[in-house]
Design a protein around this motif. Structure first.
Motif, mmCIF file in Angstrom:
data_model
loop_
_atom_site.group_PDB
_atom_site.id
_atom_site.type_symbol
_atom_site.label_atom_id
_atom_site.label_comp_id
_atom_site.label_asym_id
_atom_site.label_seq_id
_atom_site.Cartn_x
_atom_site.Cartn_y
_atom_site.Cartn_z
ATOM 1 N N ILE A 127 0.838 -1.197 0.000
ATOM 2 C CA ILE A 127 0.000 0.000 0.000
ATOM 3 C C ILE A 127 0.875 1.250 0.000
ATOM 4 C CG2 ILE A 127 -0.198 -0.039 2.526
ATOM 5 C CD1 ILE A 127 -2.956 1.235 2.234
ATOM 6 N N THR A 128 0.488 2.222 -0.797
ATOM 7 C CA THR A 128 1.107 3.552 -0.737
ATOM 8 C C THR A 128 -0.009 4.579 -0.655
ATOM 9 O OG1 THR A 128 1.195 3.710 -3.167
ATOM 10 C CG2 THR A 128 3.148 2.835 -2.040
ATOM 11 N N GLU A 129 0.223 5.597 0.181
ATOM 12 C CA GLU A 129 -0.785 6.637 0.399
ATOM 13 C C GLU A 129 -0.206 8.043 0.254
ATOM 14 O OE1 GLU A 129 -3.893 4.929 3.530
ATOM 15 O OE2 GLU A 129 -1.825 4.534 4.193
ATOM 16 N N LYS A 130 1.007 8.101 -0.271
ATOM 17 C CA LYS A 130 1.600 9.407 -0.583
ATOM 18 C C LYS A 130 2.471 9.263 -1.818
ATOM 19 C CE LYS A 130 5.471 8.816 2.655
ATOM 20 N NZ LYS A 130 6.170 9.411 3.817
ATOM 21 N N GLU A 131 2.632 10.348 -2.533
ATOM 22 C CA GLU A 131 3.352 10.315 -3.806
ATOM 23 C C GLU A 131 4.849 10.167 -3.598
ATOM 24 O OE1 GLU A 131 2.137 13.418 -6.555
ATOM 25 O OE2 GLU A 131 0.264 13.650 -5.456
ATOM 26 N N GLY A 132 5.512 9.640 -4.608
ATOM 27 C CA GLY A 132 6.968 9.571 -4.614
ATOM 28 C C GLY A 132 7.533 8.180 -4.472
ATOM 29 N N ILE A 133 6.832 7.314 -3.755
ATOM 30 C CA ILE A 133 7.381 5.977 -3.500
ATOM 31 C C ILE A 133 7.527 5.185 -4.793
ATOM 32 C CG2 ILE A 133 6.947 3.783 -2.331
ATOM 33 C CD1 ILE A 133 5.551 5.321 -0.119
ATOM 34 N N TRP A 134 6.560 5.319 -5.692
ATOM 35 C CA TRP A 134 6.588 4.528 -6.919
ATOM 36 C C TRP A 134 7.524 5.112 -7.982
ATOM 37 C CZ3 TRP A 134 4.602 -0.232 -7.593
ATOM 38 C CH2 TRP A 134 3.691 -0.686 -6.635
ATOM 39 N N ASP A 135 8.017 6.343 -7.775
ATOM 40 C CA ASP A 135 8.854 6.963 -8.801
ATOM 41 C C ASP A 135 10.091 6.131 -9.113
ATOM 42 O OD1 ASP A 135 7.070 9.014 -8.984
ATOM 43 O OD2 ASP A 135 8.239 10.453 -7.806
ATOM 44 N N SER A 136 10.773 5.656 -8.047
ATOM 45 C CA SER A 136 11.991 4.879 -8.287
ATOM 46 C C SER A 136 11.672 3.478 -8.792
ATOM 47 C CB SER A 136 12.820 4.806 -7.007
ATOM 48 O OG SER A 136 12.066 4.211 -5.959
ATOM 49 N N ILE A 137 10.521 2.924 -8.380
ATOM 50 C CA ILE A 137 10.149 1.567 -8.815
ATOM 51 C C ILE A 137 9.783 1.559 -10.287
ATOM 52 C CG2 ILE A 137 8.502 -0.322 -8.486
ATOM 53 C CD1 ILE A 137 8.176 0.616 -5.586
ATOM 54 N N LEU A 138 9.076 2.591 -10.731
ATOM 55 C CA LEU A 138 8.523 2.610 -12.087
ATOM 56 C C LEU A 138 9.386 3.357 -13.092
ATOM 57 C CD1 LEU A 138 4.757 3.277 -11.195
ATOM 58 C CD2 LEU A 138 5.868 1.073 -11.679
ATOM 59 N N LYS A 139 10.604 3.713 -12.706
ATOM 60 C CA LYS A 139 11.421 4.499 -13.642
ATOM 61 C C LYS A 139 11.952 3.654 -14.796
ATOM 62 C CE LYS A 139 15.747 4.181 -10.977
ATOM 63 N NZ LYS A 139 16.747 4.994 -10.215
ATOM 64 N N SER A 140 11.966 2.323 -14.619
ATOM 65 C CA SER A 140 12.394 1.447 -15.716
ATOM 66 C C SER A 140 11.816 0.063 -15.496
ATOM 67 C CB SER A 140 13.918 1.357 -15.786
ATOM 68 O OG SER A 140 14.420 0.633 -14.664
ATOM 69 N N GLN A 141 11.760 -0.733 -16.558
ATOM 70 C CA GLN A 141 11.272 -2.100 -16.420
ATOM 71 C C GLN A 141 12.228 -2.953 -15.596
ATOM 72 O OE1 GLN A 141 10.190 -3.826 -20.202
ATOM 73 N NE2 GLN A 141 8.400 -2.481 -20.439
ATOM 74 N N GLU A 142 13.499 -2.615 -15.617
ATOM 75 C CA GLU A 142 14.464 -3.339 -14.782
ATOM 76 C C GLU A 142 14.154 -3.136 -13.297
ATOM 77 O OE1 GLU A 142 19.289 -3.674 -13.995
ATOM 78 O OE2 GLU A 142 18.498 -2.240 -15.469
ATOM 79 N N GLU A 143 13.872 -1.886 -12.906
ATOM 80 C CA GLU A 143 13.523 -1.602 -11.512
ATOM 81 C C GLU A 143 12.201 -2.283 -11.141
ATOM 82 O OE1 GLU A 143 15.134 -0.130 -9.118
ATOM 83 O OE2 GLU A 143 16.880 0.285 -10.399
ATOM 84 N N VAL A 144 11.286 -2.318 -12.096
ATOM 85 C CA VAL A 144 10.004 -3.007 -11.867
ATOM 86 C C VAL A 144 10.250 -4.475 -11.537
ATOM 87 C CG1 VAL A 144 7.954 -3.891 -13.039
ATOM 88 C CG2 VAL A 144 8.525 -1.452 -13.177
ATOM 89 N N ARG A 145 11.078 -5.123 -12.326
ATOM 90 C CA ARG A 145 11.347 -6.552 -12.097
ATOM 91 C C ARG A 145 12.053 -6.776 -10.758
ATOM 92 N NH1 ARG A 145 12.577 -6.165 -17.702
ATOM 93 N NH2 ARG A 145 14.809 -6.024 -17.224
ATOM 94 N N THR A 146 12.945 -5.864 -10.401
ATOM 95 C CA THR A 146 13.635 -5.989 -9.112
ATOM 96 C C THR A 146 12.638 -5.966 -7.966
ATOM 97 O OG1 THR A 146 15.649 -4.939 -9.968
ATOM 98 C CG2 THR A 146 15.327 -4.915 -7.567
ATOM 99 N N PHE A 147 11.704 -5.027 -8.009
ATOM 100 C CA PHE A 147 10.708 -4.911 -6.942
ATOM 101 C C PHE A 147 9.771 -6.121 -6.938
ATOM 102 C CE2 PHE A 147 6.612 -2.986 -5.374
ATOM 103 C CZ PHE A 147 7.016 -2.896 -4.043
ATOM 104 N N ALA A 148 9.291 -6.507 -8.106
ATOM 105 C CA ALA A 148 8.378 -7.653 -8.194
ATOM 106 C C ALA A 148 9.060 -8.926 -7.709
ATOM 107 C CB ALA A 148 7.886 -7.820 -9.626
ATOM 108 N N ASN A 149 10.308 -9.148 -8.106
ATOM 109 C CA ASN A 149 11.021 -10.347 -7.675
ATOM 110 C C ASN A 149 11.220 -10.376 -6.167
ATOM 111 O OD1 ASN A 149 11.250 -11.369 -10.294
ATOM 112 N ND2 ASN A 149 13.237 -10.402 -10.654
ATOM 113 N N ALA A 150 11.433 -9.203 -5.580
ATOM 114 C CA ALA A 150 11.594 -9.125 -4.131
ATOM 115 C C ALA A 150 10.289 -9.487 -3.432
ATOM 116 C CB ALA A 150 12.053 -7.726 -3.730
#
Length: 611
Positions: A127-150
């Motif tokens: 859950i996220t309820e404030k802006e900014g947290i997803w910026d680093s996760i969604l900046k690239s598909q590589e970062e997306v996969r890192t977060f999803a794999n974790a």
């Protein structure tokens, strides 16, 4: 590790994901059958229950939100705060979501074990309820996969079954494509890694990234839905919105059962106002054939407190039960054993004896009672509602007023009066007065009794007033390669010296029919508890119940079904009563009593039903 903990920030999550602290033994998700039973049929105490294909029925999701989460349930080894919230109506729940407002909510150890033992999936929450947290996760598909794999690694490490994704802040429009990629990648990979896993999306942001709850499935949230296993709709829906959701899912060849319609037990704009009128919303959800997401049913504990929790919890679920479906856990070659313990108790019992903790104080041994709260100690719970708790009178204002919101319920000054066959319940704000009517003498019923136990905490108190009826308790799928031997531990309430005892009669059912089995031996275990042993040639069991040969009040402390461990050289040292349906209309059956050795068989005509 002594506590289950969430991850509060992305930095904390990444720093710890490769160094997770192990827990003690975590139970795997128990297999369940591909069929279910209608809750309405079980509630109506029908003799024969129709098996329904499970995938053809709508589902039920339980979203647990209680005071921010991680209370006494966070302790791996349990707590002594015995009156904390417990849940035990697992038979009618498909998926359990542990919810909190921390960034990444890992379900506590005890909840995973209790749910899994009953065949219920467990999801954590992102859950996220404030802006900014997803910026680093969604900046690239590589970062997306890192977060999803974790996320997948954490779920696999702690053996839970997926994630509930709840984004309640604006997402930049140029990040939406990567957000959809995240859902698609997470879903595909977790299905490869964790069997029967789920990713559920909450209806909060749109495909443009704006925070706007739609309360329906539509083109603004459709793409999120298509890349998840289900969507959890917000609570302020209408009939037309449900109809639109149903139609759109079908247009895209998705099951309408993947739409979980939100039901907020606290009210807050949910049709019917929640609380004890939650059936108002649930009935309308089921009319559209949709699944339901029940939010914060721990309202019975949080709002009213722990003093009357057991009575109010049973009342609440008794109203919902007819609109839910009973799933069936599988015990294949595995002993079925329950002491009915819910995972808590004012005292801890072992073999019927109170266990005490010893402390040495100034050279003296001090013995203290042992209250406990530990959901991992919960035993298999009954599959049926507590009898005779369905409301026969419901106050009319509750159907149209949202009186149970967390802000509004304390302001409401109306008194609500509910009535069941047994009680009159008066509710004014969070004050409850439960008045018993004239004791019901003509029906059988049972209730959970927390003042005594054989193992753990609590037992079942059985009231038998009508000998034509018996008590159905468990709907299960038990399969053994050899004949079954069963044990029932029980205690009769005190009787006069000239009154004969009434040992429990074991009822086992399967597709062939029912068998009523008399014990072949009994013994006293201590001054209170007795044990009866039953032998039968049954190897497959679909339901377990008990009955009694005379009117009585009896405590059930334990039921065990296992493979027969000994043989008696072909000679019968027990009596088996074969129950066969004689007339579906009159519900009459014949019970044939096979007496010991080669004595003649007598037949007695009786009426058999379920309490």
């Amino acid at each position: 590790m002594t506590e289950s903990k969430p991850f509060k920030t992305l930095k904390e999550f990444y720093e710890n994901v490769d160094n997770l602290k192990p827990w003690p033994s975590i139970k795997n998700l128990r297999e369940t059958t591909n069929y279910v039973y209608r809750g309405s049929d079980v509630n109506a105490q029908k003799i024969y229950l129709e098996k329904l294909t499970r995938q053809d029925q709508p589902k039920t999701l339980f979203c647990h939100d209680l005071q921010g989460g991680y209370l006494e349930d966070r302790f791996i080894d349990g707590s002594k705060v015995h009156n904390s919230y417990v849940f035990y109506h697992w038979s009618i729940i498909d998926t359990f979501v542990y919810f909190s407002h921390y960034f990444i909510t890992v379900p506590p150890f005890g909840w995973i074990n209790a749910a899994h033992d009953h065949g219920v999936k467990v999801l954590g929450t992102v859950i996220t309820e404030k802006e900014g947290i997803w910026d680093s996760i969604l900046k690239s598909q590589e970062e997306v996969r890192t977060f999803a794999n974790a996320l997948i690694h954490v779920a696999k490490f702690y053996k839970f079954d997926g994630w509930f994704i709840n984004i309640e802040n604006i997402i930049k429009s140029d990040q939406i494509n990567n957000l959809i990629y995240f859902l698609k990648y997470l879903r595909e990979r977790i299905h490869e890694e964790i069997r029967d896993s789920e990713i559920i999306w909450y209806d909060s942001i749109t495909n443009e990234g704006t925070l706007s709850w739609q309360n329906e499935l539509n083109n603004k949230n459709l793409e999120f839905f298509l890349n998840c296993d289900g969507i959890y709709l917000n609570y302020n829906w209408t009939k037309s919105k449900l109809e639109n959701s149903n139609a759109l899912a079908r247009n895209y060849n998705r099951s309408v059962h993947d739409i979980y319609v939100g039901l907020d037990v606290w009210g807050r704009g949910c049709p019917g106002g929640g609380g004890f009128n939650s059936t108002y919303a649930l009935e309308r959800i089921r009319q559209e054939g949709l699944s339901v997401a029940i939010f914060a049913p721990s309202w019975t504990h949080e709002f009213f407190g722990s003093k009357k929790f057991q009575e109010l919890e049973d009342l609440f679920w008794a109203q919902l039960f007819p609109y839910l479906y009973v799933h069936v856990p599988v015990y294949k070659g595995e002993m079925f054993k329950t002491s009915f313990c819910r995972g808590n108790g004012t005292l801890y019992y072992r073999c019927g004896e109170i266990q005490l903790d010893m402390h040495v104080v100034q050279g003296r041994s001090i013995f203290e009672e042992r209250p406990f709260y530990n959901l991992s100690m919960q035993k298999p719970q009954i599959s049926v509602p507590i009898p005779h708790l369905k409301f026969i009178h419901i106050p009319q204002p509750a159907a149209s007023e949202n009186v149970n919101s967390r802000d509004e319920c304390t302001k409401n000054s109306l008194e609500y009066i509910y009535e069941t066959k047994k009680n009159v319940i008066r509710i004014l704000k969070n004050t409850v007065n439960i008045q018993e009517k004239t004791p019901i003498q003509d029906v059988n019923y049972f209730e959970f009794y927390n003042q005594a136990s054989f193992e753990g905490g609590g037992c079942l108190k059985m009231f038998t007033n009508d000998l034509k009826y018996y008590h159905r308790l468990f709907l299960v799928q038990i399969e053994f390669q050899q004949d079954i031997e069963a044990t029932i531990v029980y205690e009769e309430m005190e009787r006069s010296t000239n009154e004969t005892s009434s040992e429990p009669i074991l009822i086992l059912g399967n597709d062939i029919g029912l068998k009523c089995i008399l014990h072949y031996k009994s013994e006293n275990l201590n001054s209170r508890w007795k044990k009866c042993v039953y032998l039968t040639n049954i190897r497959t069991v679909n339901e377990i119940g008990v009955s009694f040969a005379k009117k009585s009040v009896c405590y059930l402390g334990e039921i065990i079904l296992e493979q027969k461990r000994r043989h008696l050289n072909g000679k019968s040292a027990f009596r088996i009563l074969h129950c066969r349906l004689h007339s579906a209309l009159s519900e009459e059956v014949y019970i044939a009593g096979g007496l010991r050795h080669d004595k003649s068989v007598s037949v007695e005509k009786v009426v058999l039903n379920r309490s």
